[in-house]
Scaffold this active site. Structure first.
Site, short mmCIF file in Angstrom:
data_model
loop_
_atom_site.label_atom_id
_atom_site.label_comp_id
_atom_site.label_asym_id
_atom_site.label_seq_id
_atom_site.Cartn_x
_atom_site.Cartn_y
_atom_site.Cartn_z
N HIS A 489 0.81 -1.22 0.00
CA HIS A 489 0.00 0.00 0.00
C HIS A 489 0.85 1.28 0.00
O HIS A 489 0.56 2.20 0.77
CB HIS A 489 -0.92 0.03 1.23
CG HIS A 489 -1.95 -1.05 1.26
ND1 HIS A 489 -2.65 -1.38 2.41
CD2 HIS A 489 -2.41 -1.87 0.30
CE1 HIS A 489 -3.50 -2.37 2.15
NE2 HIS A 489 -3.36 -2.69 0.87
C1 LIG Z 1 0.04 -7.39 -4.59
C2 LIG Z 1 -0.88 -6.25 -4.21
C3 LIG Z 1 -1.98 -6.52 -3.40
C4 LIG Z 1 -2.85 -5.48 -3.05
N1 LIG Z 1 -4.02 -5.79 -2.42
C5 LIG Z 1 -4.98 -4.83 -2.30
C6 LIG Z 1 -6.30 -5.16 -1.87
O1 LIG Z 1 -6.63 -6.34 -1.63
N2 LIG Z 1 -7.22 -4.16 -1.74
C7 LIG Z 1 -6.90 -2.86 -1.98
O2 LIG Z 1 -7.74 -1.98 -1.78
N3 LIG Z 1 -5.64 -2.51 -2.39
C8 LIG Z 1 -4.70 -3.47 -2.61
N4 LIG Z 1 -3.48 -3.14 -3.12
C9 LIG Z 1 -3.17 -1.71 -3.37
C10 LIG Z 1 -3.90 -1.10 -4.56
O3 LIG Z 1 -4.04 -2.05 -5.61
C11 LIG Z 1 -3.15 0.15 -5.01
O4 LIG Z 1 -3.11 1.07 -3.95
C12 LIG Z 1 -3.81 0.85 -6.21
O5 LIG Z 1 -3.99 -0.06 -7.27
C13 LIG Z 1 -2.95 2.02 -6.66
O6 LIG Z 1 -3.52 2.59 -7.81
P1 LIG Z 1 -2.71 3.66 -8.67
O7 LIG Z 1 -3.63 4.13 -9.72
O8 LIG Z 1 -2.10 4.64 -7.75
O9 LIG Z 1 -1.49 2.85 -9.30
P2 LIG Z 1 -1.42 1.55 -10.24
O10 LIG Z 1 -2.67 0.76 -10.17
O11 LIG Z 1 -0.15 0.91 -9.85
O12 LIG Z 1 -1.32 2.16 -11.69
C14 LIG Z 1 -0.15 2.74 -12.21
C15 LIG Z 1 -0.04 2.34 -13.68
O13 LIG Z 1 0.92 3.18 -14.31
C16 LIG Z 1 1.75 2.40 -15.14
N5 LIG Z 1 3.02 3.11 -15.27
C17 LIG Z 1 3.95 3.33 -14.31
N6 LIG Z 1 4.98 4.03 -14.81
C18 LIG Z 1 4.68 4.26 -16.11
C19 LIG Z 1 5.37 4.94 -17.15
N7 LIG Z 1 6.56 5.51 -16.96
N8 LIG Z 1 4.79 4.99 -18.37
C20 LIG Z 1 3.57 4.42 -18.61
N9 LIG Z 1 2.89 3.76 -17.64
C21 LIG Z 1 3.44 3.69 -16.41
C22 LIG Z 1 1.85 1.08 -14.40
O14 LIG Z 1 2.28 0.04 -15.24
C23 LIG Z 1 0.45 0.91 -13.86
O15 LIG Z 1 -0.39 0.23 -14.76
C24 LIG Z 1 -2.57 -4.15 -3.47
C25 LIG Z 1 -1.47 -3.89 -4.28
C26 LIG Z 1 -0.63 -4.93 -4.67
C27 LIG Z 1 0.55 -4.64 -5.56
#
Ligand SMILES: Cc1cc2nc3c(=O)[nH]c(=O)nc-3n(C[C@H](O)[C@H](O)[C@H](O)COP(=O)(O)OP(=O)(O)OC[C@H]3O[C@@H](n4cnc5c(N)ncnc54)[C@H](O)[C@@H]3O)c2cc1C
Length: 558
Positions: A489
């Protein structure tokens, strides 16, 4: 010269980016480009719930980061999975649906000076996309008011379901938790999640429900004004100095098929690359702590010391108990017959362990009675292993993982070179404060107290980790450092904050500050990194809520 022009360019097709692409492209007059570094999510282990085990540590779906060695973890490094695939972390995560506690958002309102972040003002943004299974057939007015889509039912895109299996050993743990004083709860999402119960999950009919399914297919993919580029990595955002000396973000540089392409954004660039990717891209673009940038030969264009600071994460301390006379996944999955049954159950009914979120049972409670709120979360699992990626133990056991919901330890995400292909240094600094160490020791004691209750006695639980020989605060905090790992997280690395706060990267509408009282025009960060403090629960759905709010502001030009 740019290779293409759009109105909005969204960087990262993960949790926040997928929702933003959907909402921004709802206006057919706006051209939206969504750029994702990973591949499409057409990989079977993304969709079968237990597949998270095969997605983590797999270059098809994971960025494969590692943390820096941490003193609090007795010098250990951790694997630090982040989804690199359409849907981002929502394609590889534990699927737990959790909003957090009302006080989290009230605190954000205080920290930003903006009431838009209060719990009661965030609730409509949670509800705007929620589709809750409890509202499929019945209309419970009180439940609908908390969970319904605009109070008329539950018709959003983000499916929330009940889990499709239960375990005797987890039922016994839930009863033991109640005997230890933790009340039972049937809904963790009312704003006060104190209690014990089975988690609800983002699944549909036994399949993972990621944000690509929820927000991109079929809606966005059928819209002529949406362009999706996968396997395309953004190396930097492009700033242009304006006549008055201020900076404007005019586009991005992105690597496709081995060559750099320049894309122009006429309205806004929205960074949704996640709490590791977004600060990295800002730093590579000259936005961040001036001394760090200069060290790597990057000219600082906007000196913002908060970019990559303030990293917060939940550290799960995984106590393991061997049991007797009850089924756990260890014993089932360690026999060929058991494996065959598991496969058959999923094939026929989409249930059983293959439909399983990694953690089924949850509890929120206080590490000691003097705590004003529930400050611990338990994730209880009918399985045990030495570490993720290693085989299950050969004996029946469960894991009572506990994390401090509001840690005071803070870490950093800093580039290690000017090359966008190099992973940044991720230093979470777990257990680096006296408070966090005390809460770690207290939480292990509480775990023991729950497991000692009569409801579990029939299974004769025996503590394998950390081991009953360890009793003092100092021993328990040290042992926590040995058996703890991330619960995935990371947040806070591009935090929003008040005017005048030198560490605030964003204003309360998630616009990037310029370090001089204004903001960089045309640039926002909308992802988990924008949280000023970590929510008291899992972070996926809070990130969606933030994206829902931001989409409305972007469309209104506010
Ligand atoms: C193993 C795991 C288990 C988890 N379990 C839970 C759960 O059960 N419940 C819950 O609520 N939360 C859970 N989480 C946390 C939750 O999934 C994250 O907090 C949330 O998905 C974050 O969303 P985000 O949009 O910030 O980032 P992300 O979903 O990480 O999206 C970022 C995206 O940007 C892309 N990206 C990065 N850099 C670049 C670049 N330079 N160029 C182009 N694209 C790029 C990445 O590939 C990715 O697709 C978990 C996370 C993980 C990893």
């Amino acid at each position: 010269m740019s290779d293409a022009t759009f109105d909005y360019v969204v960087i990262g097709g993960g949790t926040a980016g997928s929702l933003l692409c959907n909402r921004l492209s709802a206006d057919p007059s706006k051209r939206v480009l969504l750029i994702e570094a990973g591949q499409q999510d057409n990989y079977h282990w993304v969709h079968i719930p237990v597949g998270y085990l095969y997605c983590i540590g797999n270059p098809r779906t994971d960025w494969l980061y590692q943390t820096e060695p941490s003193d609090g973890l007795n010098g250990r490094r951790l694997r630090y999975p982040r989804g690199k695939v359409l849907g981002g972390c929502s394609s590889i995560n534990g699927m737990i649906y959790m909003r957090g506690q009302a006080r989290d958002y009230d605190q954000w309102a205080q920290l930003t000076g903006d009431d838009a972040w209060r719990w009661d003002a965030c609730l409509p943004d949670f509800k705007a996309h929620e589709q809750h299974y409890k509202l499929d057939d019945t209309q419970d007015p009180a439940f609908a008011a908390l969970h319904g889509h605009k109070n008329t039912g539950s018709s959003g895109e983000w499916r929330v379901e009940k889990q499709r299996l239960r375990w005797d050993v987890l039922d016994a743990f839930a009863e033991a938790a109640q005997q230890a004083g933790i009340p039972a709860t049937g809904d963790f999402n009312t704003g006060n999640n104190e209690g014990v119960g089975y988690f609800e999950v983002n699944q549909k009919a036994g399949w993972r429900w990621n944000t690509a399914k929820a927000f991109l297919r079929p809606t966005c993919t059928q819209r002529p004004n949406v362009t999706l580029w996968t396997q395309s990595q953004v190396s930097r955002v492009l700033l242009e100095a304006q006549a008055d000396g201020s900076q404007r973000c005019v586009g991005v540089e992105v690597w496709r098929e081995g060559r750099p392409v320049t894309v122009r954004a006429e309205a806004e660039v929205v960074l949704s690359a996640g709490s590791i990717g977004s600060p990295q891209i800002l730093q590579l673009s000259g936005i961040g702590p001036a001394d760090l940038l200069q060290r790597h030969g990057i000219t600082p264009l906007v000196n913002l010391p908060g970019v990559g600071a303030n990293l917060q994460d939940h550290l799960q301390i995984r106590a393991v108990f061997q049991v007797q006379g009850v089924k756990t996944l260890n014993t089932l999955a360690n026999s060929l017959w058991g494996k065959a049954l598991i496969g058959l159950e999923y094939a026929l009914k989409r249930s059983g362990p293959m439909s399983m979120a990694p953690s089924q049972l949850g509890a929120f409670t206080r590490s000691d009675p003097a705590q004003p709120h529930a400050n611990l979360e338990y994730h209880v699992q009918p399985l045990s292993l030495e570490a993720f990626g290693e085989p299950l133990h050969p004996f029946p056991a469960f894991t009572a993982s506990v994390c401090n919901l509001n840690p005071s330890s803070r870490g950093t995400v800093h580039i290690q070179s000017a090359n966008f292909r190099d992973a940044p240094a991720i230093a979470p600094n777990y257990l680096s404060t006296a408070d966090d160490r005390q809460i770690a020791a207290n939480s292990l004691r509480l775990t023991r107290r729950i497991v000692e209750q009569s409801a579990l006695a029939k299974y004769r639980p025996q503590e394998i980790k950390p081991g009953v020989q360890y009793q003092s605060d100092e021993d328990l905090a040290r042992l926590a450092g040995d058996i703890a790992t991330t619960i995935f997280h990371p947040v806070g690395t591009t935090a929003m904050g008040r005017d005048g706060d030198p560490m605030a990267v964003l204003d309360s509408h998630l616009r990037v500050r310029d370090g001089q009282g204004g903001h960089v025009a045309g640039l926002r960060v909308v992802d988990a990194g924008a949280m000023p403090t970590i929510t008291s629960g899992n972070t996926n759905s809070p990130t969606l809520m933030m994206a829902e709010k931001a989409a409305a502001w972007i469309r209104a030009g506010r």
